[in-house]
Design a protein around this motif. Structure first.
Motif, PDB file in Angstrom:
ATOM      1  N   LYS A   1       0.864  -1.176   0.000  1.00  0.00           N
ATOM      2  CA  LYS A   1       0.000   0.000   0.000  1.00  0.00           C
ATOM      3  C   LYS A   1       0.904   1.231   0.000  1.00  0.00           C
ATOM      4  CE  LYS A   1      -3.657   2.390   2.325  1.00  0.00           C
ATOM      5  NZ  LYS A   1      -4.197   2.742   3.614  1.00  0.00           N
TER       6      LYS A   1
ATOM      7  N   SER B   1       1.394   5.863   1.963  1.00  0.00           N
ATOM      8  CA  SER B   1       0.905   5.855   3.339  1.00  0.00           C
ATOM      9  C   SER B   1       1.693   6.859   4.160  1.00  0.00           C
ATOM     10  CB  SER B   1       1.052   4.461   3.946  1.00  0.00           C
ATOM     11  OG  SER B   1       0.291   3.531   3.220  1.00  0.00           O
ATOM     12  N   LYS B   2       1.313   7.013   5.416  1.00  0.00           N
ATOM     13  CA  LYS B   2       2.003   7.985   6.271  1.00  0.00           C
ATOM     14  C   LYS B   2       3.365   7.480   6.732  1.00  0.00           C
ATOM     15  CE  LYS B   2      -2.095  10.308   7.951  1.00  0.00           C
ATOM     16  NZ  LYS B   2      -2.858  10.740   9.115  1.00  0.00           N
TER      17      LYS B   2
ATOM     18  N   THR C   1       1.357  -3.814   8.370  1.00  0.00           N
ATOM     19  CA  THR C   1       0.064  -3.514   8.969  1.00  0.00           C
ATOM     20  C   THR C   1      -0.747  -4.747   9.329  1.00  0.00           C
ATOM     21  OG1 THR C   1      -0.954  -3.318   6.785  1.00  0.00           O
ATOM     22  CG2 THR C   1      -0.100  -1.300   7.790  1.00  0.00           C
TER      23      THR C   1
ATOM     24  N   ALA D   1       2.532  -1.099   4.470  1.00  0.00           N
ATOM     25  CA  ALA D   1       2.273   0.290   4.087  1.00  0.00           C
ATOM     26  C   ALA D   1       3.613   0.984   3.899  1.00  0.00           C
ATOM     27  CB  ALA D   1       1.454   0.980   5.164  1.00  0.00           C
TER      28      ALA D   1
END
Length: 154
Positions: free
Chosen positions: A71, A74-75, A80, A90
């Motif tokens: 993913k 993401s931050k 995850t 992520a």
């Protein structure tokens, strides 16, 4: 005249034409004595699949592979979730020009405590579903344990 025509057609077709026309359907030529099946597996023992621990598996060459669902954008970089199909990772890098792939390998080297050259993207360069190959000698149980520990700490 009809008999001469049949005799001439056999003559034109050759001496083996009549014999080959009389073989039953599916009957093949007899094999030579001592003939072998070249290139075919002759072991009578069925191949056993290598053990798999969900998304972490061992390939026949001895390397460990990990099925990843990436993913990007993401931050932060983190593991995850772990499911039977894949490990969800992520990444903060965007999915352009291979930045997310490089970030994925970098993230996994930190989580698995391996060297940079030990983690290689094997499949899925332009997909969210990826396969990462671990080139160092390690067990799938050890890798899965480290990934589970990272997923719990998120």
């Amino acid at each position: 005249m009809l008999q001469i025509g049949c005799w001439l057609s056999q003559l034109w077709a050759g001496p083996g034409a009549l014999a080959s026309a009389q073989l039953p359907f599916g009957a093949g030529m007899p094999k030579k004595a001592g003939a072998t099946n070249k290139g075919k597996s002759q072991s009578k023992e069925p191949e056993r699949p290598l053990p798999s621990l969900g998304p972490v598996a061992v390939v026949p060459k001895g390397c460990v592979t990990i099925a990843i669902h990436a993913k990007p954008d993401s931050k932060q970089n983190t593991v995850t979730d772990l499911t039977v199909e894949a490990i969800y990772v992520a990444m903060a890098a965007p999915p352009s020009e291979g930045e997310a792939n490089a970030e994925l390998c970098h993230c996994l080297t930190k989580v698995l405590e391996l060297g940079k050259s030990d983690v290689v993207l094997d499949k899925g360069g332009k997909s969210c579903e990826k396969v990462v190959k671990i080139l160092t000698s390690t067990t799938p149980e050890e890798i899965l344990g480290k990934l589970q520990k990272q997923a719990k700490n998120k």
